[in-house]
Design an enzyme around this catalytic site. Structure first.
Site, PDB file in Angstrom:
ATOM      1  N   SER A  36      38.357  35.628  37.746  1.00 34.90           N
ATOM      2  CA  SER A  36      37.112  35.490  38.496  1.00 34.90           C
ATOM      3  C   SER A  36      36.057  36.396  37.881  1.00 34.90           C
ATOM      4  O   SER A  36      36.327  37.130  36.930  1.00 34.90           O
ATOM      5  CB  SER A  36      37.336  35.858  39.965  1.00 34.90           C
ATOM      6  OG  SER A  36      37.539  37.256  40.064  1.00 34.90           O
ATOM      7  N   LYS A  37      34.889  36.316  38.458  1.00 38.60           N
ATOM      8  CA  LYS A  37      33.742  37.064  37.938  1.00 38.60           C
ATOM      9  C   LYS A  37      34.051  38.550  37.742  1.00 38.60           C
ATOM     10  O   LYS A  37      33.648  39.143  36.754  1.00 38.60           O
ATOM     11  CB  LYS A  37      32.588  36.950  38.937  1.00 38.60           C
ATOM     12  CG  LYS A  37      31.492  36.058  38.439  1.00 38.60           C
ATOM     13  CD  LYS A  37      30.170  36.368  39.139  1.00 38.60           C
ATOM     14  CE  LYS A  37      29.061  35.609  38.448  1.00 38.60           C
ATOM     15  NZ  LYS A  37      29.020  34.204  38.781  1.00 38.60           N
ATOM     16  N   ARG A  38      34.789  39.103  38.687  1.00 37.42           N
ATOM     17  CA  ARG A  38      34.994  40.555  38.618  1.00 37.42           C
ATOM     18  C   ARG A  38      35.845  40.976  37.417  1.00 37.42           C
ATOM     19  O   ARG A  38      35.937  42.154  37.092  1.00 37.42           O
ATOM     20  CB  ARG A  38      35.578  41.082  39.923  1.00 37.42           C
ATOM     21  CG  ARG A  38      37.028  40.797  40.114  1.00 37.42           C
ATOM     22  CD  ARG A  38      37.490  41.028  41.541  1.00 37.42           C
ATOM     23  NE  ARG A  38      38.700  40.265  41.778  1.00 37.42           N
ATOM     24  CZ  ARG A  38      39.905  40.679  41.472  1.00 37.42           C
ATOM     25  NH1 ARG A  38      40.072  41.862  40.919  1.00 37.42           N
ATOM     26  NH2 ARG A  38      40.960  39.919  41.682  1.00 37.42           N
ATOM     27  N   HIS A  39      36.483  40.006  36.732  1.00 40.78           N
ATOM     28  CA  HIS A  39      37.261  40.361  35.544  1.00 40.78           C
ATOM     29  C   HIS A  39      36.386  40.460  34.291  1.00 40.78           C
ATOM     30  O   HIS A  39      36.898  40.652  33.200  1.00 40.78           O
ATOM     31  CB  HIS A  39      38.384  39.349  35.323  1.00 40.78           C
ATOM     32  CG  HIS A  39      39.429  39.395  36.390  1.00 40.78           C
ATOM     33  ND1 HIS A  39      39.736  38.330  37.186  1.00 40.78           N
ATOM     34  CD2 HIS A  39      40.214  40.419  36.810  1.00 40.78           C
ATOM     35  CE1 HIS A  39      40.686  38.685  38.046  1.00 40.78           C
ATOM     36  NE2 HIS A  39      40.983  39.945  37.839  1.00 40.78           N
ATOM     37  N   GLY A  40      35.100  40.270  34.458  1.00 42.11           N
ATOM     38  CA  GLY A  40      34.202  40.505  33.324  1.00 42.11           C
ATOM     39  C   GLY A  40      33.536  39.257  32.799  1.00 42.11           C
ATOM     40  O   GLY A  40      32.347  39.273  32.538  1.00 42.11           O
TER      41      GLY A  40
END
Ligand code: GLU
Length: 470
Positions: free
Chosen positions: A245-249
């Site tokens: 997801s987005k939070r993984h970069g």
């Protein structure tokens, strides 16, 4: 070579069938690559089909993002793309054929009736059933959907090259809708009709489509068509094992491009993600095409590993031509307000070979060339100014005299000269090196001293020394 010839099977056809969702997911890119490599290995064809039946989500921009992503990755399809949306008439024709064969039926259940049946089915632990399935006689003049007459008993076995046999109990599978009441074909029907018409032999895709695989198998059977071989590959997870997801970069191909990864590094990395050839981390496109086998894809989810991606990218940056790298980082620098012209490119081409070993991404490369883009007469930064004590300034002035006479202005000669100079001065390089680097690079992070001197050339280096010392 002989092996390749023996294995060559011109009838192998794979495809990537992305739904345009606004950007191209890295998982889609890897699926495309696996399909591409599999087809290349077997001398087959790799096709692309845009699944744009959802007219609300399928914008032109979303479709363009897929083509851009594919082009950037260098994954060229062997034929013109197919747009699923243009094939609705053919999909309806296929449904007519199924009705004629008795493999499908018109269902006139109202929404209310369906709601009641759903509740009952859930309570009884079975799939939804329509009373219209076995209806004979006159059909009402009311809106209807067309449903698949799926087998009620027995099992459907999905033979999967990655996951092995996956068994579905038929009493759990719905009589799925093939055509909606507005005449629109449904997703699973469209996929089967298109894969059949495109002569797709191997369906390699994300394992979020496993249950669609079972449903699609039933449609193939109802049509009397040969099934393709299925290979459902595990999705890509984030480094922590959670869904990417987005939070993984980053998750879009375009984001990886913007972060400064090279397409060949991305291909190498993505091929390695869930598939491997022994312990080989680095391999060429040709090796990947020679070695790739879907049977070697692991059945557990792959995790995005930034360190490994950076390691691979660093390798390809080192391998890349300096002209190409200069062209790739010029726009990055331009976005920082540095004018992109011939002079800049020339400077980049001379500096890049001196520093590219240290860069894991093109952004890092752009940062590393920063020192060379400062003007000869740019003011010194406070830290460098602070280092220039009287003693250090005098020492640098003596170094300048020595540098004036150097004919062979190269890294090895200058390295030796600096060592000799330190010895003659009876000090360590640490006593003047930081100040010299600051004077040359105006405080920007600069590479080793000899490389920095080479980057500016003799005249540039002497000009910077004089600007600081005189
Ligand atoms: N359109 C589907 C997706 O983007 C893929 C369908 C398929 O490969 O069969 O997930």
């Amino acid at each position: 070579m002989l092996e390749a010839q023996l294995m060559s099977s011109p009838s192998v056809v794979t495809r990537i069938a992305p739904s345009p969702t606004g950007y191209m997911h890295i998982g889609t890119a890897r699926t495309a690559l696996f399909n591409y490599l599999f087809a290349k290995r077997l001398g087959g064809k790799f096709l692309i089909r845009i699944e744009d039946t959802d007219r609300e989500r399928s914008t032109e921009g979303a479709v363009a993002a897929i083509f851009e992503g594919m082009a950037w990755l260098g994954l060229e399809a062997d034929e013109e793309p197919i747009f699923q949306n243009t094939r609705a008439d053919r999909h309806r024709e296929v449904v007519e054929d199924m009705l004629a064969r008795g493999g499908a039926y018109r269902c006139y259940m109202t929404t209310e009736e369906l709601d009641v049946e759903r509740t009952l089915a859930r309570a009884e632990g079975r799939s939804v059933r329509s009373p219209w399935r076995d209806h004979t006689g006159i059909l009402p003049d009311k809106p209807f959907v067309v449903r698949l007459k799926a087998p009620r008993e027995g099992q459907t076995v999905l033979r999967d090259l990655v996951k092995g046999d996956i068994v579905f109990e038929n009493n759990q599978l719905d009589d799925l809708i093939l055509l909606r009441s507005d005449g629109a074909p449904t997703y699973n029907l469209a996929v089967v009709a298109d894969d059949h018409d495109m002569h797709v032999t191997h369906v390699i895709r994300g394992d979020d489509h496993v249950s669609n695989g079972a449903r699609q198998s039933l449609i193939y059977q109802a049509l009397g068509w040969d099934l393709p071989v299925f290979a459902h590959i595990p999705l890509i997870h984030g480094p922590d094992g959670a869904k990417l997801s987005k939070r993984h970069g980053a998750q879009a191909v375009g984001e990886f491009a913007e972060m400064g990864y090279l397409p060949e590094a991305m291909r190498n990395y993505l091929a390695r993600l869930g598939w491997g050839h022994g312990d080989d981390e680095l391999f060429t496109d040709q090796q990947a095409a020679d070695w790739f086998d879907i049977k070697d894809v692991v059945s557990s989810p792959a995790r995005l590993d930034w360190d490994k991606l950076n390691f691979i990218n660093r390798h390809y940056i080192r391998e890349a031509g300096d002209l190409r790298l200069a062209g790739l980082i010029a726009p990055v620098l331009q976005a920082r307000g540095i004018q992109s012209d011939g002079a800049l490119l020339n400077r980049l081409i001379s500096v890049i070979p001196l520093i590219k070993e240290g860069a894991s991404t093109l952004i890092e490369l752009a940062n590393l060339v920063g020192f060379a883009l400062t003007a000869d007469d740019a003011p010194l930064d406070p830290k460098t100014a602070g280092l220039l004590t009287a003693e250090v300034s005098e020492r640098l002035a003596r170094l300048r005299d020595t540098l004036r006479d150097v004919e062979d202005w190269t890294v090895p000669t200058l390295e030796q000269l600096i060592r000799d100079f330190a010895a003659a001065e009876q000090v360590g390089i640490g006593k003047f090196g930081p100040a010299l680097r600051g004077v040359l690079g105006k405080g920007s992070p600069a590479p080793d001293l000899a490389s920095t001197l080479v980057a500016f050339g003799r005249e540039g280096s002497l000009a910077r020394l004089s600007f600081a010392l005189d």
